[in-house]
Design an enzyme around this catalytic site. Sequence first.
Site, PDB file in Angstrom:
ATOM      1  N   GLY A  46       0.825  -1.104   0.239  1.00 53.49           N
ATOM      2  CA  GLY A  46       0.060   0.027   0.045  1.00 53.49           C
ATOM      3  C   GLY A  46       0.792   1.044  -0.155  1.00 53.49           C
ATOM      4  O   GLY A  46       2.161   1.158   0.252  1.00 53.49           O
ATOM      5  N   GLN A  51       3.187   9.921   1.368  1.00 54.90           N
ATOM      6  CA  GLN A  51       4.515   9.273   1.415  1.00 54.90           C
ATOM      7  C   GLN A  51       5.433   9.453   0.207  1.00 54.90           C
ATOM      8  O   GLN A  51       6.517   9.409   0.394  1.00 54.90           O
ATOM      9  CB  GLN A  51       4.356   7.670   1.539  1.00 54.90           C
ATOM     10  CG  GLN A  51       3.668   7.182   2.758  1.00 54.90           C
ATOM     11  CD  GLN A  51       3.590   5.743   2.759  1.00 54.90           C
ATOM     12  OE1 GLN A  51       2.499   5.378   2.391  1.00 54.90           O
ATOM     13  NE2 GLN A  51       4.570   4.930   3.261  1.00 54.90           N
ATOM     14  N   CYS A  89       6.472  -0.006   7.619  1.00 55.01           N
ATOM     15  CA  CYS A  89       5.817   1.058   6.930  1.00 55.01           C
ATOM     16  C   CYS A  89       6.965   1.432   6.064  1.00 55.01           C
ATOM     17  O   CYS A  89       8.366   1.404   6.600  1.00 55.01           O
ATOM     18  CB  CYS A  89       5.535   2.056   7.824  1.00 55.01           C
ATOM     19  SG  CYS A  89       4.932   3.487   6.867  1.00 55.01           S
ATOM     20  N   LEU A  90       6.977   1.663   4.586  1.00 60.44           N
ATOM     21  CA  LEU A  90       7.917   2.217   3.804  1.00 60.44           C
ATOM     22  C   LEU A  90       8.597   3.349   4.231  1.00 60.44           C
ATOM     23  O   LEU A  90       9.632   3.878   4.061  1.00 60.44           O
ATOM     24  CB  LEU A  90       7.628   2.403   2.579  1.00 60.44           C
ATOM     25  CG  LEU A  90       6.985   1.137   1.850  1.00 60.44           C
ATOM     26  CD1 LEU A  90       5.956   1.318   0.345  1.00 60.44           C
ATOM     27  CD2 LEU A  90       8.010   0.074   1.500  1.00 60.44           C
ATOM     28  N   HIS A 131      -3.903   0.990   7.859  1.00 61.49           N
ATOM     29  CA  HIS A 131      -2.604   1.649   7.951  1.00 61.49           C
ATOM     30  C   HIS A 131      -2.703   2.990   6.935  1.00 61.49           C
ATOM     31  O   HIS A 131      -2.085   3.929   7.244  1.00 61.49           O
ATOM     32  CB  HIS A 131      -1.809   0.830   7.681  1.00 61.49           C
ATOM     33  CG  HIS A 131      -0.219   0.988   7.553  1.00 61.49           C
ATOM     34  ND1 HIS A 131       0.766   0.654   8.333  1.00 61.49           N
ATOM     35  CD2 HIS A 131       0.494   1.687   6.558  1.00 61.49           C
ATOM     36  CE1 HIS A 131       1.959   1.084   7.979  1.00 61.49           C
ATOM     37  NE2 HIS A 131       1.728   1.868   6.985  1.00 61.49           N
ATOM     38  N   GLU A 132      -2.888   2.699   5.685  1.00 64.68           N
ATOM     39  CA  GLU A 132      -3.123   4.025   4.845  1.00 64.68           C
ATOM     40  C   GLU A 132      -3.750   4.835   5.136  1.00 64.68           C
ATOM     41  O   GLU A 132      -3.511   6.183   5.120  1.00 64.68           O
ATOM     42  CB  GLU A 132      -3.486   3.490   3.379  1.00 64.68           C
ATOM     43  CG  GLU A 132      -2.672   2.023   2.704  1.00 64.68           C
ATOM     44  CD  GLU A 132      -1.091   2.365   3.028  1.00 64.68           C
ATOM     45  OE1 GLU A 132      -0.751   3.338   2.922  1.00 64.68           O
ATOM     46  OE2 GLU A 132      -0.572   1.376   2.857  1.00 64.68           O
ATOM     47  N   HIS A 135      -2.208   7.303   7.323  1.00 68.21           N
ATOM     48  CA  HIS A 135      -1.175   8.122   7.063  1.00 68.21           C
ATOM     49  C   HIS A 135      -1.961   9.587   6.361  1.00 68.21           C
ATOM     50  O   HIS A 135      -1.335  10.654   6.634  1.00 68.21           O
ATOM     51  CB  HIS A 135      -0.576   7.565   5.654  1.00 68.21           C
ATOM     52  CG  HIS A 135       0.517   6.694   5.863  1.00 68.21           C
ATOM     53  ND1 HIS A 135       1.842   7.099   6.289  1.00 68.21           N
ATOM     54  CD2 HIS A 135       0.670   5.269   5.474  1.00 68.21           C
ATOM     55  CE1 HIS A 135       2.689   6.200   6.454  1.00 68.21           C
ATOM     56  NE2 HIS A 135       1.945   4.959   5.884  1.00 68.21           N
TER      57      HIS A 135
END
Length: 159
Positions: A46, A51, A89-90, A131-132, A135
Site C-alpha cells: 500500500g 509518502q 511502513c515504507l 494503515h494507509e 497516513h
Amino acid sequence: MIKDIKTIGNNVLRGKCHAVREFNDPKLFMRLRDMAETMYDANGIGLAAPQIGIKRRMVVVDVGEGLMEFINPEIISSSEETDETAEGCLSVPGRRGMVVRPKRIKLKAKDRYGEDFTLEADGLLARCIQHELDHLDGVLYVDKMTREIFDDEEETDEE
Ligand code: GNR
Ligand code: NI
C-alpha cells in the site's frame, strides 16, 4: 514515475491531507500512476499520497488481489473484534511492530472518476487500508504499536 518515499521525521507525513476535489483529471491520473509505480518498486502492499510528498487524500493498495485506488476514503464501520499483527511502513524503514486494529471494516471512497463505492474488507486488506488511512491524518503505525519487533527475535507467530 517512481518517486522518493518520504521517511519519518519529514513533516509531510505528519499533517492532515486535504480532500481530492478534481476527478477524471490527467493530473490525478498521473499522481495515481506515480503512487502505484512507487509502491510496486518498493515492494509495498500500500502507499498513501503523503509518502511521496502529496498532501491529498488518496491511497493505492495491492495485497495480491490487484491494484485498488481509494480517493477521499472513510471507514464507515469497524468490527468490535480486533487483531494484533505485525506491521511495517515504507516511511519507517528497518522497523516492525505489533499493532491492534479492528479485524473487519466497511469503507466508503471515490474512484478516479469521482464515483462513490463501498467495500468490505478483512484480513490483510483491512489491515493495509487502515494503515494507509492513518497516513492521511498524519498518523504512523509507530504511534500506536504495542511493541517493537526485533530482527533477532524468535518467531512468535504461533504461541
Ligand atoms: O508494505 C507495507 N506492508 C504492510 C504490512 C503490514 C501492515 C501494513 C503495511 S503497509 C506497508 C506499506 C506502507 O508503508 N504503506 O503506507
Ligand atoms: Ni505506511
